[in-house]
Design an enzyme around this catalytic site. Structure first.
Site, short mmCIF file in Angstrom:
data_model
loop_
_atom_site.label_atom_id
_atom_site.label_comp_id
_atom_site.label_asym_id
_atom_site.label_seq_id
_atom_site.Cartn_x
_atom_site.Cartn_y
_atom_site.Cartn_z
N ASP A 152 33.59 107.56 -14.58
CA ASP A 152 32.32 108.19 -14.91
C ASP A 152 32.08 108.36 -16.40
OD1 ASP A 152 31.47 108.36 -12.32
OD2 ASP A 152 32.09 110.44 -12.01
N TYR A 207 26.31 114.00 -8.33
CA TYR A 207 27.21 115.07 -8.76
C TYR A 207 26.76 115.70 -10.07
CZ TYR A 207 30.94 114.66 -5.31
OH TYR A 207 31.66 114.71 -4.16
#
EC number: 1.4.3.-
Length: 439
Positions: free
Chosen positions: A115, A197
């Site tokens: 990420d 998220y």
């Protein structure tokens, strides 16, 4: 599926802008605990006021540091120092501290993500409303390579203070007096959205010198991932139709220690072994052995094992070398990749080695792109600490909607940084070491 998550991030940009509009002109909430910028003394970190964090907690401890925002790592803290009451000068602890990767592999083997270096973590910085930073200050961050180049400024960095409960409690030897204190922390945090998220990156600086590093995952479960079979997911919603795919969050941190202003620190490993009682003894015996870590190491946490980073130059008032102990948090170690197979790595500093996996820097031919490849027997002269903490996310009905925060992280705790408890009350200040029975 991250395709869906990316589209959601884009759709929510307008929501973030509306929150920012509501917060125009409001950078802090009033209150005695507000972490307001102050004029830094000469010993403070060398950075301008806009990038300086300085907070004297009500218990007498002052934390100082600088911050910057990196195009991959997001928030980076630098020149971190700690000054408890009774210390004439700040004690330098860390040269830099940051996230070094969030690796997310899915249980069905279909996808995995890095990420920080591969999915726009830093660019997903979210605007914070004043209510999210109670009693504190929200700083404006200019996001490099912003998704919206015309609006790179985000009110996204909160600095505030929090109570954490008892720092200590002790019944006096005589009378009914109780010595107790309630601990205070400086809290520094950001929220970064990556698809569905939202990651809360939290740094807590305690008044006793402990630093807690945590990442909390919240936001939403991805409806595009409701396709797992039994054994690789968990049913969400009515019946057993939508199985949310299980996955791991493997979070790495990178710490560059600078104890007492020097990056040339030492590393030590301690292991304790319990053996049967000696003949005539009443209890088992425990022996603790110190091993000096002189070369790069890929380490694994074990029962009764711990590490510390030791200053080469500084000692406390008891003439003991200052150090910080590394305190691992709860983890679910993921064995699927070479770089996630170990809990901690100690490497010698190289400027190009910045991210634990899919490192974007060029470290030369054959150097590799992950931290495990950098552990090659080199002598440790300027040790860098890489901590890996994993969480296996098997979703549950309670994860919607929104998803409660699930935390993972670790701490570093002072060991002989001060001669006594830095919060010791004056009445007990003479109780250091062996009592003087001749008084």
């Amino acid at each position: 599926m991250r395709v869906n998550r990316i589209s959601r991030a884009g759709n929510r940009a307008a929501v973030g802008l509306s929150v920012a509009a509501l917060a125009v002109g409001v950078t802090s909430a009033a209150g005695p605990a507000a972490a307001q910028p102050k004029a830094a003394p000469a010993a403070a970190a060398d950075c301008s006021a806009a990038y300086r964090i300085e907070q004297k907690l009500s218990t007498g401890t002052t934390w100082r540091m600088c911050w910057r925002y990196d195009t991959n790592a997001g928030l980076v803290l630098e020149d971190i120092s700690y000054q408890p009451k009774g210390e004439a000068q700040p004690i330098k602890v860390l040269t830099s501290a940051k996230l070094a990767q969030i690796h997310v592999p899915y249980d069905d083997g279909s996808v995995e993500y890095d990420d920080l270096t591969g999915f726009g973590f830093a660019q997903g910085l979210m605007n914070l409303a004043p209510a999210e930073c109670p009693g504190g200050t929200i700083k404006t961050v200019k996001v490099p390579d912003a998704w919206d180049p015309e609006n790179p400024n985000v009110k996204g960095l909160c600095t505030t203070t929090r109570s954490r409960g008892h720092a200590y409690r002790m019944q006096a030897d005589t009378g009914n007096r109780v010595y107790q204190a309630q601990g205070k922390d400086l809290l520094v945090y950001t929220v970064n959205q990556v698809g569905w998220y939202e990651y809360m990156t939290e740094w807590r600086f305690q008044d006793d010198g402990t630093i807690n590093m945590n990442v909390g995952a919240t936001g939403s479960l991805s409806p595009g991932d409701y396709d797992a079979g039994d054994g690789r997911g968990w049913p969400i919603g009515k019946g057993a139709k939508a199985y949310a795919t299980s996955h791991n969050h493997n979070v790495f941190w990178r710490l560059n220690f600078g104890l007492d202003g020097s990056t040339k620190n030492k590393v030590e490993q301690y292991d304790s072994v319990v053996s049967a009682p000696a003949q005539g003894g009443e209890a088992p015996r425990t022996k603790t052995t110190r091993t000096k870590v002189t070369k790069e190491l890929a380490g694994d946490a074990k029962n009764m094992r711990w590490w510390r980073v030791v200053s080469n130059t500084g000692k406390n008032k008891d003439d003991h070398a200052r150090s910080y102990e590394i305190v691992p948090g709860a983890t679910s170690k993921y064995p699927g990749r070479s770089y996630t197979k170990h809990d901690i790595y100690f490497t010698d500093y190289k400027k190009c080695e910045q991210f634990a996996s899919h490192n974007p820097r060029n470290c030369g031919t054959g150097a590799g792109k992950s931290v495990d490849k950098w552990v090659n027997g080199q002598t440790l002269t300027q040790p860098i600490v890489w901590m890996n903490v994993g969480f296996h996310h098997v979703a549950r009905d309670e994860d919607q909607q929104p998803m409660p925060v699930h935390w993972q992280g670790f701490s570093i705790a002072p060991r002989d940084v001060t001669a006594m408890n830095p919060l010791t009350p004056p009445a007990l200040a003479d109780q250091n070491g062996q009592p003087d029975n001749g008084r």
